[in-house]
Scaffold this active site. Structure first.
Site, short mmCIF file in Angstrom:
data_model
loop_
_atom_site.label_atom_id
_atom_site.label_comp_id
_atom_site.label_asym_id
_atom_site.label_seq_id
_atom_site.Cartn_x
_atom_site.Cartn_y
_atom_site.Cartn_z
N TYR A 143 -0.54 2.76 5.98
CA TYR A 143 0.84 2.37 6.23
C TYR A 143 1.48 1.94 4.92
CZ TYR A 143 4.82 -0.32 8.08
OH TYR A 143 6.07 -0.82 8.36
N ASP A 238 -0.97 1.34 -3.26
CA ASP A 238 -0.20 0.41 -2.45
C ASP A 238 -1.08 -0.81 -2.21
OD1 ASP A 238 1.17 -1.08 -0.63
OD2 ASP A 238 1.65 0.59 0.71
N LYS A 266 3.68 -9.19 0.30
CA LYS A 266 2.87 -10.23 0.94
C LYS A 266 2.50 -11.38 -0.01
CE LYS A 266 2.02 -7.17 4.68
NZ LYS A 266 1.66 -5.80 4.89
C1 LIG Z 1 2.85 -4.66 4.99
C2 LIG Z 1 2.70 -3.42 4.21
C3 LIG Z 1 3.78 -2.70 3.69
C4 LIG Z 1 5.19 -3.04 4.06
O1 LIG Z 1 5.57 -4.29 3.62
P1 LIG Z 1 6.81 -5.03 4.33
O2 LIG Z 1 6.99 -6.25 3.52
O3 LIG Z 1 6.38 -5.27 5.74
O4 LIG Z 1 7.96 -4.11 4.27
C5 LIG Z 1 3.54 -1.65 2.85
N1 LIG Z 1 2.29 -1.29 2.53
C6 LIG Z 1 1.22 -1.93 3.01
C7 LIG Z 1 -0.14 -1.50 2.59
C8 LIG Z 1 1.37 -3.01 3.88
O5 LIG Z 1 0.31 -3.60 4.40
#
Ligand SMILES: *Cc1c(COP(=O)(O)O)cnc(C)c1O
Length: 431
Positions: A143, A238, A266
């Protein structure tokens, strides 16, 4: 009891889609009413009915220090007195960019945004602008936020056809996103052989944590590093979840791989909305106003958010030993689940990230993750919640351990998980 939560949920549903501002919070896949939270401190959250829960969601990752760390709160309060936003440069942004570059050396230059979604979207634009190519490769089950081009699934026709995975996304927006299989080198190779010179970047969660936690197979990340280099494509890690969590320098430090671009979210905001993307100076030179790749944000680099981020990273930097402790505590839970579950559960754990899958297969990719019995997970979730333990309301999310999780709370959690898994074994041997 959840009387007040239930009432609030009814009210919420009148004016908020599904009653929530992010879908997984609705508890849909566990068939319960979400708890509305009133406060949080350390490893506990307190809901509006006064239940105090041991929290393993940790706001889906930011809470590596637990909730309301006194140092972070104090700095944020001070910062608030100086105004909430200016829309002009601040010293804090410089400090945070320097700190990011120090802890994650591949991020020589970085830009702050307000969410992980935005970080990924912008990193991909940078990769396309830099390489002059349109296509990107992503992995099934990873994701990367909710931007149009990343809400895709593999098409059924040719290898290189993808289709939107959400209503409202035009097929045209996903035609440049190619979908490969996590941990499957051949699937990546095939895409590069077919259209390698059109691929701007491969984006990957170095440890997948959005299909439940799935570890990269030995050599998989090295392979991605090599093949992207070979074709002149960029490698984007990511690290929105893994950044500052697997190690101070994230998964790239843990696995010793240097991506071209990295996205953070995060933890980098310490509980406030921050995302960041960055990498090689040469690539980031493309970003406006230095270069032709446009990207902007009214609240980007917000002084309150950067304050929370800086203080959080400082605490982590001053206490590098916490990573060993976090891994140890998390492994205690993983070991309990393995011991109780035998061949009937798959437990994936790395550092302070883990998942218990209710399946008798090993979970190494999206397909094997989907073999998990989600009804079992729902029952497990309910059992833990009844005992005041709050884990992710979905089989396909990680369990997050923080430095605030006490040994006592971890042991209590272990016992309850064992109890549930053993009861499950009894049930299935009867049926
Ligand atoms: C949470 C997440 C996102 C998206 O971040 P948001 O702050 O919710 O937009 C993107 N990549 C990864 C791996 C994530 O866990």
């Amino acid at each position: 009891m959840d009387v007040i939560s239930t009432k609030l949920f009814e009210r919420a549903k009148q004016h908020i889609p599904g009653g929530v501002n992010s879908p997984v919070r609705a508890f849909g896949s566990v068939g319960l009413t979400p708890r509305f939270i009133a406060a949080a401190q350390g490893d506990r959250i307190v809901d509006v009915d006064g239940n105090e829960l041991i929290d393993y969601v940790c706001s889906w990752g930011p809470g590596i220090l637990g909730h309301a760390h006194p140092r972070v709160i104090e700095k944020v309060k001070e910062a608030c007195d100086r105004g909430l936003t200016y829309g002009a440069p601040t010293e804090k942004e410089v400090v945070l960019a320097e700190l990011i570059a120090e802890l994650v050396p591949s991020m020589e230059v970085s830009r702050l945004v307000s969410s992980g979604t935005e970080a990924v979207m912008s990193a991909i634009r940078a990769a396309r602008g830099y390489t002059g190519r349109d296509k990107i490769v992503k992995f099934k089950g990873c994701y990367h936020g909710h931007s149009d081009g990343l809400l895709v699934k593999a098409g059924s026709a040719a290898l290189t056809t993808s289709v939107p995975d959400s209503a409202g996304v035009p097929a045209d927006y996903t035609k440049n996103t190619l979908v490969a299989h996590y941990n499957d080198e051949a699937s990546v190779k095939a895409l590069f052989e077919e259209c390698g010179k059109e691929i701007a970047a491969v984006i990957v969660e170095p440890v997948a944590a959005n299909m439940g936690v799935v570890l990269p197979k030995e050599g998989f990340l090295e392979f991605l590093r090599d093949i992207t280099g070979q074709y002149g494509a960029l490698l984007i890690f990511d690290e929105v979840i893994t950044g500052f969590r697997l190690a101070l320098g994230g998964a790239q430090e843990y696995f010793q791989i240097r991506p071209d671009l990295t996205t953070l979210g995060k933890i980098v905001g310490g509980g406030m909305p921050i995302g960041a993307y960055g990498g090689k100076r040469e690539i980031m030179k493309c970003i406006s106003p230095d270069g032709p790749v446009y990207q902007a944000g009214t609240l980007s680099g917000n002084p309150i958010a950067t304050t929370a981020g800086i203080e959080t990273l400082q605490i982590l930097k001053e206490n590098p030993r916490i990573y060993g402790q976090l891994a140890e505590r998390t492994a205690m839970i993983a070991d309990c689940a393995r011991e109780a579950g035998g061949a009937h559960v798959a437990v994936n754990q790395i550092g302070s990230l883990m998942s218990i899958f209710f399946t008798d297969q090993q979970v190494t990719d999206y397909e094997s993750a989907l073999s998990a019995d989600t009804r079992r997970y729902a029952a497990y979730f309910q059992f833990l919640l009844e005992h005041d333990i709050y884990v992710a309301p979905s089989q396909f999310e990680a369990m997050f351990v923080s430095t605030a999780h006490t040994k006592e709370d971890i042991l209590r959690t272990c016992e309850l998980i064992k109890t549930y898994i053993r009861s499950m074994a009894v049930c299935s041997s009867v049926s």
